[in-house]
Scaffold this active site. Structure first.
Site, PDB file in Angstrom:
ATOM      1  N   TYR A 143      -2.798  -6.215  -1.785  1.00 19.60           N
ATOM      2  CA  TYR A 143      -3.002  -6.253  -0.332  1.00 19.60           C
ATOM      3  C   TYR A 143      -3.921  -5.113   0.057  1.00 19.60           C
ATOM      4  CZ  TYR A 143      -1.787  -5.918   4.673  1.00 19.60           C
ATOM      5  OH  TYR A 143      -1.819  -5.862   6.050  1.00 19.60           O
ATOM      6  N   ASP A 238      -8.322   0.947  -4.096  1.00 22.41           N
ATOM      7  CA  ASP A 238      -7.571   1.047  -2.847  1.00 22.41           C
ATOM      8  C   ASP A 238      -6.347   1.918  -3.116  1.00 22.41           C
ATOM      9  OD1 ASP A 238      -6.039   0.812  -0.611  1.00 22.41           O
ATOM     10  OD2 ASP A 238      -6.266  -1.353  -0.398  1.00 22.41           O
ATOM     11  N   LYS A 266      -2.060   6.040   4.939  1.00 20.98           N
ATOM     12  CA  LYS A 266      -0.658   6.422   4.797  1.00 20.98           C
ATOM     13  C   LYS A 266      -0.466   7.945   4.687  1.00 20.98           C
ATOM     14  CE  LYS A 266       0.722   1.791   3.779  1.00 20.98           C
ATOM     15  NZ  LYS A 266       0.213   0.711   2.982  1.00 20.98           N
TER      16      LYS A 266
HETATM   17  C1  LIG Z   1      -0.790  -0.329   3.619  1.00 17.68           C
HETATM   18  C2  LIG Z   1      -1.965  -0.725   2.816  1.00 17.68           C
HETATM   19  C3  LIG Z   1      -3.180  -1.068   3.415  1.00 17.68           C
HETATM   20  C4  LIG Z   1      -3.321  -1.254   4.896  1.00 17.68           C
HETATM   21  O1  LIG Z   1      -3.114  -0.088   5.594  1.00 17.68           O
HETATM   22  P1  LIG Z   1      -2.774  -0.174   7.183  1.00 17.68           P
HETATM   23  O2  LIG Z   1      -2.786   1.244   7.612  1.00 17.68           O
HETATM   24  O3  LIG Z   1      -1.439  -0.855   7.265  1.00 17.68           O
HETATM   25  O4  LIG Z   1      -3.851  -0.978   7.801  1.00 17.68           O
HETATM   26  C5  LIG Z   1      -4.268  -1.286   2.609  1.00 17.68           C
HETATM   27  N1  LIG Z   1      -4.176  -1.185   1.266  1.00 17.68           N
HETATM   28  C6  LIG Z   1      -3.021  -0.868   0.654  1.00 17.68           C
HETATM   29  C7  LIG Z   1      -2.992  -0.748  -0.821  1.00 17.68           C
HETATM   30  C8  LIG Z   1      -1.872  -0.649   1.409  1.00 17.68           C
HETATM   31  O5  LIG Z   1      -0.720  -0.379   0.783  1.00 17.68           O
END
Ligand SMILES: *Cc1c(COP(=O)(O)O)cnc(C)c1O
Length: 425
Positions: A143, A238, A266
């Site tokens: 994701y 990511d 995060k």
């Molecule tokens: C949480 C997450 C996102 C999205 O981040 P948001 O701040 O919720 O938009 C993208 N990539 C990864 C791997 C994530 O865990």
């Protein structure tokens, strides 16, 4: 769950779709009303009824230092007293950018945004703008936020609700995304052999945390790096979830992979909305106003959010922080596996850094198909039994769990005592 949470949930649903502002919070996968949270401290949360929980969600990752850490709260209060927003550059933004580039050395330049979604969106735009190609490769179950072109076979919320691809994404957009199986190096190499000249970039969670926790097999990330280099594609790690959790320098430090671009989020906001995209100077300097790839944000680098991020990174890089939290996480998963064995439940668990996965399956999964073989009904029963006993896990079998520096032996013991009963529920 007694009345007040139920009442709030009913009231919320009158004005907010499903009563929540992000889908998985609705408890759709596990059933029941979600507790409405009122306050938090350290490793613990309290809901609107005053019930306490040990928190293994950590706001889905950011709260690595524990909730309402005094140093973070003080920094936020001091920043807020000076200004809530300028829409003009500040010194604190330089400090955060410098800290990020120091801790994650593949970032030569970094731009701050407000979410992980924005970071991923900007990273793929940069990959396309840099290469002049359109095709993006991603992996099933990974994701990267709710970016149109990445919302194809994405994990967590999308999985939980059985919409592997969202409505509202034009087929033309999804057509520029090639989805491969996580950990399948041969398939990756075949794809590059066939379409290498079309591939702008590959985006991957180096440790997948949005289809439960799935570790990269030895050689998988190395193959990604090699194929991208060979074919002139941009490798995007990511690390929105893994950054400052899998290791201080992220998964890229732990596995020794140098990506071209990295997305963060995060933890770098410490609980406030901060994301970042960064990487090679030549690619990053294609971003506006230096280059033709447009990107902007009214609240990007917001002074209050940046203060929370800076204060959190200071805690995270203190000597021993990572080692301690990693040992706590390991003790948790070892204890859970031992309790399951005692109870005769088919179960396993693993951790990396301060992230963990629990699986109602004999062995840890290595891709989405294997994740789907976990006994979801058994997870749901375990989840509710733990919640009743004051342990707050992610409300879905497709999520990783998080431990904070505020978790200690007392929390682990309490959790394992609850698990002893929950495995028999
Ligand atoms: C949480 C997450 C996102 C999205 O981040 P948001 O701040 O919720 O938009 C993208 N990539 C990864 C791997 C994530 O865990």
């Amino acid at each position: 769950m007694s009345q007040r949470n139920e009442d709030l949930f009913a009231r919320a649903q009158l004005r907010i779709p499903a009563g929540v502002n992000s889908p998985v919070r609705a408890f759709g996968a596990v059933g029941g009303a979600p507790p409405f949270m009122a306050r938090a401290s350290g490793a613990r949360l309290w809901d609107a009824e005053g019930r306490g929980y040990i928190d293994y969600l950590g706001s889905w990752g950011p709260m690595v230092a524990g909730h309402t850490h005094p140093a973070v709260v003080e920094a936020v209060q001091a920043a807020a007293a000076k200004a809530l927003s300028f829409g003009a550059p500040t010194e604190a933004e330089i400090e955060l950018a410098e800290a990020i580039c120091r801790l994650v050395p593949s970032l030569e330049r970094v731009r701050l945004v407000c979410s992980g979604t924005e970071a991923a969106m900007t990273a793929i735009r940069l990959a396309r703008g840099h290469t002049g190609r359109n095709l993006i490769v991603k992996f099933e179950g990974c994701y990267h936020g709710h970016v149109d072109s990445l919302l194809v076979k994405a994990g967590s919320g999308a999985l939980t609700f059985g919409n592997p691809s969202s409505a509202g994404v034009p087929p033309e957009t999804a057509a520029h995304t090639q989805v491969l199986d996580f950990n399948d190096t041969a398939q990756l190499e075949r794809t590059f052999a066939a379409r290498g000249g079309e591939i702008a970039g590959v985006i991957v969670e180096p440790v997948a945390g949005n289809m439960n926790l799935v570790l990269p097999k030895p050689g998988f990330l190395e193959a990604l790096r090699a194929q991208c280099t060979k074919h002139g594609a941009v490798l995007i790690l990511d690390e929105v979830m893994t950054g400052f959790r899998v290791a201080l320098g992220g998964a890229q430090a732990r596995f020794g992979i140098r990506p071209d671009l990295t997305t963060l989020g995060k933890v770098i906001g410490g609980g406030l909305p901060v994301g970042a995209v960064g990487g090679r100077r030549d690619i990053m300097e294609r971003i506006a106003p230096l280059g033709p790839v447009y990107q902007a944000g009214t609240l990007s680098g917001n002074p209050v959010a940046v203060a929370a991020g800076l204060a959190t990174l200071k805690l995270v890089e203190a000597p021993g922080f990572q080692e301690r939290i990693e040992a706590t996480t390991q003790a948790l998963v070892d204890g859970l596996a031992a309790e399951a064995k005692q109870a005769g439940v088919v179960f396993c668990a693993q951790s990396i850094g301060s992230m963990f996965g629990v699986y109602f399956r004999a062995a840890p999964p290595s891709n989405l198909a294997e994740v789907m073989q976990c006994d979801q009904e058994r997870f749901n029963r375990f989840f509710h039994a733990m919640l009743e006993r004051g342990v707050y896990l992610a409300p879905s079998a497709y999520e990783a769990g998080f431990v904070s520096a505020a978790h200690g032996a007392a929390e682990i013991d309490e959790t394992l005592l609850a698990a002893r009963e929950a495995f028999r529920a």
